[in-house]
Every structure is written in structure tokens, then in C-alpha cells.
Design an enzyme around this catalytic site. Structure first.
Site, PDB file in Angstrom:
ATOM      1  N   SER A 147       0.857  -1.186   0.000  1.00 47.62           N
ATOM      2  CA  SER A 147       0.000   0.000   0.000  1.00 47.62           C
ATOM      3  C   SER A 147       0.890   1.232   0.000  1.00 47.62           C
ATOM      4  O   SER A 147       2.081   1.149   0.352  1.00 47.62           O
ATOM      5  CB  SER A 147      -0.861  -0.016   1.273  1.00 47.62           C
ATOM      6  N   TYR A 160      -2.939  -1.169  10.418  1.00 49.43           N
ATOM      7  CA  TYR A 160      -2.980  -1.465   8.978  1.00 49.43           C
ATOM      8  C   TYR A 160      -1.671  -0.998   8.310  1.00 49.43           C
ATOM      9  O   TYR A 160      -1.022  -1.765   7.587  1.00 49.43           O
ATOM     10  CB  TYR A 160      -4.188  -0.776   8.328  1.00 49.43           C
TER      11      TYR A 160
HETATM   12  N1  LIG Z   1      -8.792  -0.623  -0.928  1.00 51.81           N
HETATM   13  C1  LIG Z   1      -7.731   0.108  -0.633  1.00 51.81           C
HETATM   14  O1  LIG Z   1      -7.826   1.326  -0.404  1.00 51.81           O
HETATM   15  C2  LIG Z   1      -6.353  -0.505  -0.611  1.00 51.81           C
HETATM   16  C3  LIG Z   1      -5.242   0.346  -0.757  1.00 51.81           C
HETATM   17  C4  LIG Z   1      -3.974  -0.223  -0.750  1.00 51.81           C
HETATM   18  C5  LIG Z   1      -3.813  -1.579  -0.604  1.00 51.81           C
HETATM   19  N2  LIG Z   1      -4.912  -2.374  -0.459  1.00 51.81           N
HETATM   20  C6  LIG Z   1      -4.698  -3.811  -0.297  1.00 51.81           C
HETATM   21  O2  LIG Z   1      -5.175  -4.473  -1.443  1.00 51.81           O
HETATM   22  C7  LIG Z   1      -5.618  -5.786  -1.102  1.00 51.81           C
HETATM   23  C8  LIG Z   1      -7.030  -6.007  -1.626  1.00 51.81           C
HETATM   24  O3  LIG Z   1      -7.886  -5.094  -0.981  1.00 51.81           O
HETATM   25  P1  LIG Z   1      -9.338  -4.682  -1.530  1.00 51.81           P
HETATM   26  O4  LIG Z   1      -9.460  -3.247  -1.243  1.00 51.81           O
HETATM   27  O5  LIG Z   1      -9.533  -5.191  -2.896  1.00 51.81           O
HETATM   28  O6  LIG Z   1     -10.231  -5.433  -0.435  1.00 51.81           O
HETATM   29  P2  LIG Z   1     -11.573  -6.272  -0.441  1.00 51.81           P
HETATM   30  O7  LIG Z   1     -12.424  -5.965  -1.617  1.00 51.81           O
HETATM   31  O8  LIG Z   1     -12.143  -6.095   0.921  1.00 51.81           O
HETATM   32  O9  LIG Z   1     -11.021  -7.770  -0.594  1.00 51.81           O
HETATM   33  C9  LIG Z   1     -10.322  -8.383   0.438  1.00 51.81           C
HETATM   34  C10 LIG Z   1     -10.182  -9.831   0.096  1.00 51.81           C
HETATM   35  O10 LIG Z   1      -9.454 -10.488   1.154  1.00 51.81           O
HETATM   36  C11 LIG Z   1     -10.132 -11.684   1.488  1.00 51.81           C
HETATM   37  N3  LIG Z   1      -9.907 -12.077   2.876  1.00 51.81           N
HETATM   38  C12 LIG Z   1     -10.050 -11.312   3.998  1.00 51.81           C
HETATM   39  N4  LIG Z   1      -9.796 -12.045   5.091  1.00 51.81           N
HETATM   40  C13 LIG Z   1      -9.485 -13.300   4.661  1.00 51.81           C
HETATM   41  C14 LIG Z   1      -9.140 -14.525   5.307  1.00 51.81           C
HETATM   42  N5  LIG Z   1      -9.059 -14.613   6.648  1.00 51.81           N
HETATM   43  N6  LIG Z   1      -8.913 -15.614   4.554  1.00 51.81           N
HETATM   44  C15 LIG Z   1      -9.011 -15.563   3.218  1.00 51.81           C
HETATM   45  N7  LIG Z   1      -9.319 -14.427   2.526  1.00 51.81           N
HETATM   46  C16 LIG Z   1      -9.567 -13.326   3.255  1.00 51.81           C
HETATM   47  C17 LIG Z   1     -11.590 -11.345   1.269  1.00 51.81           C
HETATM   48  O11 LIG Z   1     -12.314 -12.564   1.177  1.00 51.81           O
HETATM   49  P3  LIG Z   1     -13.900 -12.583   1.472  1.00 51.81           P
HETATM   50  O12 LIG Z   1     -14.537 -11.866   0.320  1.00 51.81           O
HETATM   51  O13 LIG Z   1     -14.147 -14.031   1.499  1.00 51.81           O
HETATM   52  O14 LIG Z   1     -14.101 -11.864   2.778  1.00 51.81           O
HETATM   53  C18 LIG Z   1     -11.533 -10.563  -0.022  1.00 51.81           C
HETATM   54  O15 LIG Z   1     -11.476 -11.446  -1.132  1.00 51.81           O
HETATM   55  C19 LIG Z   1      -5.492  -5.882   0.422  1.00 51.81           C
HETATM   56  O16 LIG Z   1      -4.288  -6.513   0.764  1.00 51.81           O
HETATM   57  C20 LIG Z   1      -5.463  -4.422   0.849  1.00 51.81           C
HETATM   58  O17 LIG Z   1      -4.802  -4.237   2.079  1.00 51.81           O
HETATM   59  C21 LIG Z   1      -6.175  -1.874  -0.466  1.00 51.81           C
END
Ligand SMILES: NC(=O)c1ccc[n+]([C@@H]2O[C@H](COP(=O)([O-])OP(=O)(O)OC[C@H]3O[C@@H](n4cnc5c(N)ncnc54)[C@H](OP(=O)(O)O)[C@@H]3O)[C@@H](O)[C@H]2O)c1
Length: 272
Positions: A147, A160
Site C-alpha cells: 500500500s 494497517y
Molecule cells: N482498498 C484500498 O484502499 C487498498 C489500498 C492499498 C492496498 N490495499 C490492499 O489491497 C488488497 C485487496 O484489498 P481490496 O481493497 O480489494 O479489499 P476487499 O475488496 O475487501 O477484498 C479483500 C479480500 O481479502 C479476502 N480475505 C479477507 N480475510 C481473509 C481470510 N481470513 N482468509 C481468506 N481471505 C480473506 C476477502 O475474502 P472474502 O470476500 O471471502 O471476505 C476478499 O477477497 C489488500 O491486501 C489491501 O490491504 C487496499
């Protein structure tokens, strides 16, 4: 430098049921990769239907594996099932993650412990589990979702940001160890992106400086970073300036104070 071809690659994507992991899985399928899609057991049916959609839409093999990555057993099961479904794994995308916004001492401890388990421990374990196969084949790529929060301490999302600093440091260090085996470890460093993870994030002063990104754009940036095999990739020059350059040129305490002010929900504080 030779182009890294996605066609015919075997990839494992965690966090594939939602947000950027889902978008990136589609892009990988579109370019001809076979996929193991992983997410939590509660998403099993959705994941299976998405795997079918990708198989039928792009003529690739796509499998759904529902495991809880917060558990050591779930991580091991993902490796075992991926190796049973595919002859080997070329690409590991560590995208699963959790988020929490608020003051560290006010957020429940259990929630923060789970966040560390999924964002840091699970990602480290999966790297450790999948690397030996890649090293033996002298070929492999790991793309870790870090991130922009990885580059400075960030009050209001302290745990985080700390997990992402861990991901960044681990990825950059292991990258140096395994490059001699033909394996590349890379990170993608998205800014705040409009995904289910950020559903409840308040309207922060920071978003006036850097607006929220779209998941499809970030998935495209992630695919490009994976193909180029870069150590890290911060999409958009503004984000690069704010997160990679400014903190290096400023005093550490100043960086922490500025990030506190910009990431604070001042409206809520005023409402009491
Ligand atoms: N959104 C942002 O602003 C942002 C910015 C920078 C980096 N990121 C990073 O990018 C990545 C994706 O984030 P996103 O924003 O696309 O989030 P998201 O839509 O909430 O997706 C998160 C994913 O992680 C899975 N997950 C969570 N807990 C889990 C567990 N215990 N076991 C297996 N799977 C699990 C979820 O599965 P379920 O659907 O089954 O819950 C979902 O598929 C993350 O690492 C996040 O930290 C996000």
C-alpha cells in the site's frame, strides 16, 4: 529485457472474491493464465461461480479454493490444493487483506490481531510455502499487495499501515535473496481505492490531495507491475511524490504529524 508472458502461466490469487483481487483475476484469465482463486469459506459459492465465469469466458482453467488464511491450516491447505489442481505454480498473488480505521486504543484488540494475522503472517507464510517450488523450477513471481501506507507511519490506521510496512520490508528483502533463482518478488502499492474494504472510510482531508482510485485501474497497474517484475510500484506520479519522495526528504516526526492531520476524521471529532 524479455517480456513476461502471462499465457499458459499457473497463478494463485488470494482475496479473489472481491475488490482488486477479483479484478486482477479477470485480467490474468483474459491474458490466458490458469487460476486458483482463494477467499474465505463464506464466499465459496460466489467464488465457484466466478471461477466458472472466468473458465467459460476466457477458455482457461479456474478453480475456487475456500480457505481461511487467518489459520495456519488454511494456508497449508491452499498450497496442497493448488498443487493437486495444477502441475506447478508460476505466480502467487497475495491480495487478501483486512482494514480498520480509528484510534489504535479504541479499536478492538481482537480485530487488530486478526488484521496482523491476515495482512502480515498469512502473506509471509504463503511466500514461505510457495517459494520452494518456484526456486526448484528456477522460475516464479510473487506479487504482494502492499500500500502507499507502507512508506510512513499512519495514525488513524496505525496497525494497517504497520502491516503494510512489514509486507514492504519483507518483500524487498526476500526479493534480493531469490533473484538468483529466477524468482521475482514484487509489490503493488495502491493508494486508497474504492473497494468493499473502504466501504466505511470517512471523507478525510487527505482525499482532497489524492482522490480515491478505482479497483479496475489498480488491477491493471498490478498486472503491469507483475509483468515488469518491479520491486514496487506506486500508481500515479502524485502518489509517488506524496508517499515515496516527500517522507524521505522530511523529518520522521513531521511525516507522522502530517499524516495524522490528513487522515483524521475532523468532522466526526467536531460532532463530538
Ligand atoms: N482498498 C484500498 O484502499 C487498498 C489500498 C492499498 C492496498 N490495499 C490492499 O489491497 C488488497 C485487496 O484489498 P481490496 O481493497 O480489494 O479489499 P476487499 O475488496 O475487501 O477484498 C479483500 C479480500 O481479502 C479476502 N480475505 C479477507 N480475510 C481473509 C481470510 N481470513 N482468509 C481468506 N481471505 C480473506 C476477502 O475474502 P472474502 O470476500 O471471502 O471476505 C476478499 O477477497 C489488500 O491486501 C489491501 O490491504 C487496499
Amino acid at each position: 529485457m524479455r517480456r513476461y508472458e502471462i499465457r499458459g502461466r499457473k497463478a494463485v490469487v488470494t482475496g479473489a472474491s472481491s475488490g482488486m483481487g477479483k479484478e486482477l483475476s479477470r485480467l490474468l484469465a483474459k491474458e490466458g493464465a490458469d487460476l486458483v482463486l482463494a477467499a474465505l469459506p463464506r464466499e465459496k459459492e460466489i467464488l465457484e461461480s466466478y471461477a466458472r465465469e472466468l473458465s467459460e469466458g476466457y477458455g482457461v482453467k479456474a478453480y475456487a479454493v475456500a480457505v481461511d488464511l487467518a489459520e495456519g491450516e488454511g494456508r497449508r491447505e491452499l498450497l496442497d490444493r493448488a498443487m493437486a489442481l495444477m502441475p506447478h505454480v508460476d505466480i502467487l498473488v497475495n491480495c487478501a487483506g483486512l482494514y480498520a480505521y480509528g484510534d489504535f486504543h479504541e479499536l478492538p484488540l481482537q480485530q487488530q490481531e486478526l488484521l496482523v494475522e491476515v495482512n502480515s503472517t498469512a502473506l509471509m507464510s504463503l511466500m514461505h510455502l510457495f517459494l520452494p517450488g518456484m526456486i526448484a523450477r528456477r522460475d516464479g513471481r510473487i506479487l504482494n499487495f502492499s500500500s502507499t501506507a507502507a512508506f510512513q507511519p499512519t495514525a488513524n490506521e496505525a496497525v494497517y499501515a504497520a502491516t503494510k510496512a512489514f509486507v514492504q520490508s519483507l518483500s524487498e528483502a526476500v526479493r534480493q535473496e531469490v533473484r538468483k533463482y529466477g524468482v521475482k518478488v514484487c509489490t503493488i502499492n495502491p493508494p486508497t481505492t474504492r473497494t468493499p474494504m473502504m466501504r466505511d472510510i470517512p471523507d478525510l482531508p487527505f482525499f482532497k490531495l489524492v482522490p480515491l482510485a478505482e479497483p479496475a485501474d489498480m488491477a491493471a497497474a498490478a498486472l503491469a507491475a507483475l509483468k515488469r517484475g518491479r520491486a514496487f510500484h506506486i500508481p500515479d506520479a502524485r502518489n509517488y511524490f506524496v508517499h515515496a519522495l516527500l517522507p524521505r526528504l522530511s523529518a520522521r516526526e513531521t511525516v507522522a504529524v502530517v499524516s495524522y492531520v490528513l487522515m483524521r476524521d475532523w468532522k466526526k471529532r467536531r460532532r463530538g
